[in-house]
Design a protein around this motif. Structure first.
Motif, mmCIF file in Angstrom:
data_model
loop_
_atom_site.group_PDB
_atom_site.id
_atom_site.type_symbol
_atom_site.label_atom_id
_atom_site.label_comp_id
_atom_site.label_asym_id
_atom_site.label_seq_id
_atom_site.Cartn_x
_atom_site.Cartn_y
_atom_site.Cartn_z
ATOM 1 N N ILE A 94 0.810 -1.229 0.000
ATOM 2 C CA ILE A 94 0.000 0.000 0.000
ATOM 3 C C ILE A 94 0.843 1.279 0.000
ATOM 4 O O ILE A 94 0.319 2.372 0.214
ATOM 5 N N GLU A 95 2.153 1.161 -0.258
ATOM 6 C CA GLU A 95 3.010 2.355 -0.212
ATOM 7 C C GLU A 95 2.599 3.390 -1.255
ATOM 8 O O GLU A 95 2.554 4.582 -0.969
ATOM 9 N N LYS A 96 2.309 2.957 -2.475
ATOM 10 C CA LYS A 96 1.890 3.911 -3.507
ATOM 11 C C LYS A 96 0.539 4.508 -3.137
ATOM 12 O O LYS A 96 0.308 5.713 -3.331
ATOM 13 N N PHE A 97 -0.342 3.685 -2.606
ATOM 14 C CA PHE A 97 -1.644 4.146 -2.161
ATOM 15 C C PHE A 97 -1.490 5.229 -1.095
ATOM 16 O O PHE A 97 -2.147 6.277 -1.145
ATOM 17 N N LYS A 98 -0.609 4.999 -0.124
ATOM 18 C CA LYS A 98 -0.373 5.973 0.947
ATOM 19 C C LYS A 98 0.154 7.286 0.382
ATOM 20 O O LYS A 98 -0.273 8.376 0.788
ATOM 21 N N LYS A 99 1.082 7.192 -0.551
ATOM 22 C CA LYS A 99 1.653 8.399 -1.157
ATOM 23 C C LYS A 99 0.579 9.177 -1.908
ATOM 24 O O LYS A 99 0.504 10.415 -1.811
ATOM 25 N N GLN A 100 -0.270 8.463 -2.632
ATOM 26 C CA GLN A 100 -1.348 9.118 -3.373
ATOM 27 C C GLN A 100 -2.334 9.812 -2.442
ATOM 28 O O GLN A 100 -2.791 10.921 -2.730
ATOM 29 N N GLU B 252 -0.813 12.999 -1.261
ATOM 30 C CA GLU B 252 -0.766 13.999 -2.338
ATOM 31 C C GLU B 252 -2.134 14.609 -2.597
ATOM 32 O O GLU B 252 -2.254 15.830 -2.796
ATOM 33 N N GLU B 253 -3.174 13.773 -2.564
ATOM 34 C CA GLU B 253 -4.517 14.291 -2.834
ATOM 35 C C GLU B 253 -5.061 15.098 -1.657
ATOM 36 O O GLU B 253 -5.885 15.989 -1.843
ATOM 37 N N ILE B 254 -4.589 14.803 -0.459
ATOM 38 C CA ILE B 254 -4.932 15.647 0.692
ATOM 39 C C ILE B 254 -4.246 16.996 0.540
ATOM 40 O O ILE B 254 -4.853 18.055 0.749
ATOM 41 N N GLU B 255 -2.987 16.949 0.141
ATOM 42 C CA GLU B 255 -2.208 18.184 -0.010
ATOM 43 C C GLU B 255 -2.777 19.091 -1.094
ATOM 44 O O GLU B 255 -2.789 20.320 -0.944
ATOM 45 N N ASN B 256 -3.272 18.512 -2.195
ATOM 46 C CA ASN B 256 -3.811 19.364 -3.258
ATOM 47 C C ASN B 256 -5.272 19.737 -3.031
ATOM 48 O O ASN B 256 -5.894 20.412 -3.852
ATOM 49 N N GLY B 257 -5.831 19.277 -1.903
ATOM 50 C CA GLY B 257 -7.169 19.705 -1.509
ATOM 51 C C GLY B 257 -8.320 18.875 -2.034
ATOM 52 O O GLY B 257 -9.483 19.230 -1.816
ATOM 53 N N SER B 258 -8.035 17.763 -2.715
ATOM 54 C CA SER B 258 -9.131 16.964 -3.258
ATOM 55 C C SER B 258 -9.674 15.944 -2.257
ATOM 56 O O SER B 258 -10.780 15.440 -2.418
ATOM 57 N N LEU B 259 -8.892 15.664 -1.194
ATOM 58 C CA LEU B 259 -9.343 14.761 -0.142
ATOM 59 C C LEU B 259 -9.285 15.450 1.213
ATOM 60 O O LEU B 259 -8.405 16.272 1.460
ATOM 61 N N LYS B 260 -10.231 15.094 2.092
ATOM 62 C CA LYS B 260 -10.174 15.559 3.467
ATOM 63 C C LYS B 260 -8.998 14.869 4.173
ATOM 64 O O LYS B 260 -8.606 13.761 3.785
ATOM 65 N N PRO B 261 -8.447 15.498 5.198
ATOM 66 C CA PRO B 261 -7.353 14.860 5.935
ATOM 67 C C PRO B 261 -7.785 13.507 6.510
ATOM 68 O O PRO B 261 -8.788 13.417 7.199
#
Length: 204
Positions: free
Chosen positions: A129-135, A138-147
């Motif tokens: 799940i390392e790539k999943f975690k990184k994604q 990244e999506e939290i950082e760009n604002g598309s996902l809640k923390p």
């Protein structure tokens, strides 16, 4: 010809063992019963698998190896987190509908022998799940996902997909459904689970 016969015999043993272990668990299974179901004598069974433990591990590894590559492929493709959730859910549910013994079989062995998972982790197809975690980060950082913790998100995905199969008799009793109704419930969950999770983490 002899090689083909050996492979067929081993396949019959593994199928018979899968059925017996699924019905009676490791402790309740008997090598004689497995031999009888496979249509061979006990001596032949011991020739292929020296002990019940080795046979159980072979059946368990086969079961896990059917599912793990599919999950790993979804986690490590180039799709977005939203697409991963949809694909993971759809693939998992479709697979388990066709192989309904696997969830309880895996949980049964993990509860009985937690250290056995360490052997499986060496397999290249073991879900990573390392790539999943990184994604997720990244999506939290760009604002598309809640923390949200990527680990917690992954556990949520697993729990919502696995539980209805592990607790099938309970689900059917609580919802007053028969087998056909249950199959439809599981088919509906492909979108229900994915949408529920996605709506809980998307910012818009």
């Amino acid at each position: 010809m002899a090689k083909k016969k050996d492979e067929n015999t081993e396949a019959k043993i593994l199928e018979a063992a899968k059925q017996v272990f699924q019905a009676k668990g490791m402790a309740g299974a008997r090598m004689q019963e497995i031999a009888d179901k496979a249509g061979i004598n006990k001596a032949m069974l011991h020739y292929y698998f020296r002990s019940k433990q080795l046979l159980f591990e072979a059946v368990f590894s086969n079961a896990f190896s059917l599912l793990a590559p599919q999950l790993n492929a979804v986690l490590n493709d180039d799709s977005t987190i939203e697409e991963k959730i949809k694909n993971f859910t759809a693939n998992y549910i479709s697979f388990i509908v066709d192989h309904p013994y696997i969830p309880n079989f895996i949980i049964q062995e993990l509860n009985r022998n937690p250290d056995f998972i360490l052997k499986l982790k060496d397999n290249p197809s073991f879900p990573n799940i390392e790539k999943f975690k990184k994604q997720v980060d990244e999506e939290i950082e760009n604002g598309s996902l809640k923390p949200i913790s990527a680990e917690q998100l992954f556990i949520n995905i697993m729990a919502l997909n696995v539980f209805p199969f592990v607790a099938k008799p309970l689900i059917m009793a609580l919802t007053n459904t028969d087998d056909e109704d249950y199959k439809q419930l599981m088919e509906d969950r492909k979108s229900e689970v994915a949408n529920f999770i996605i709506n809980s983490i998307k910012t818009t």
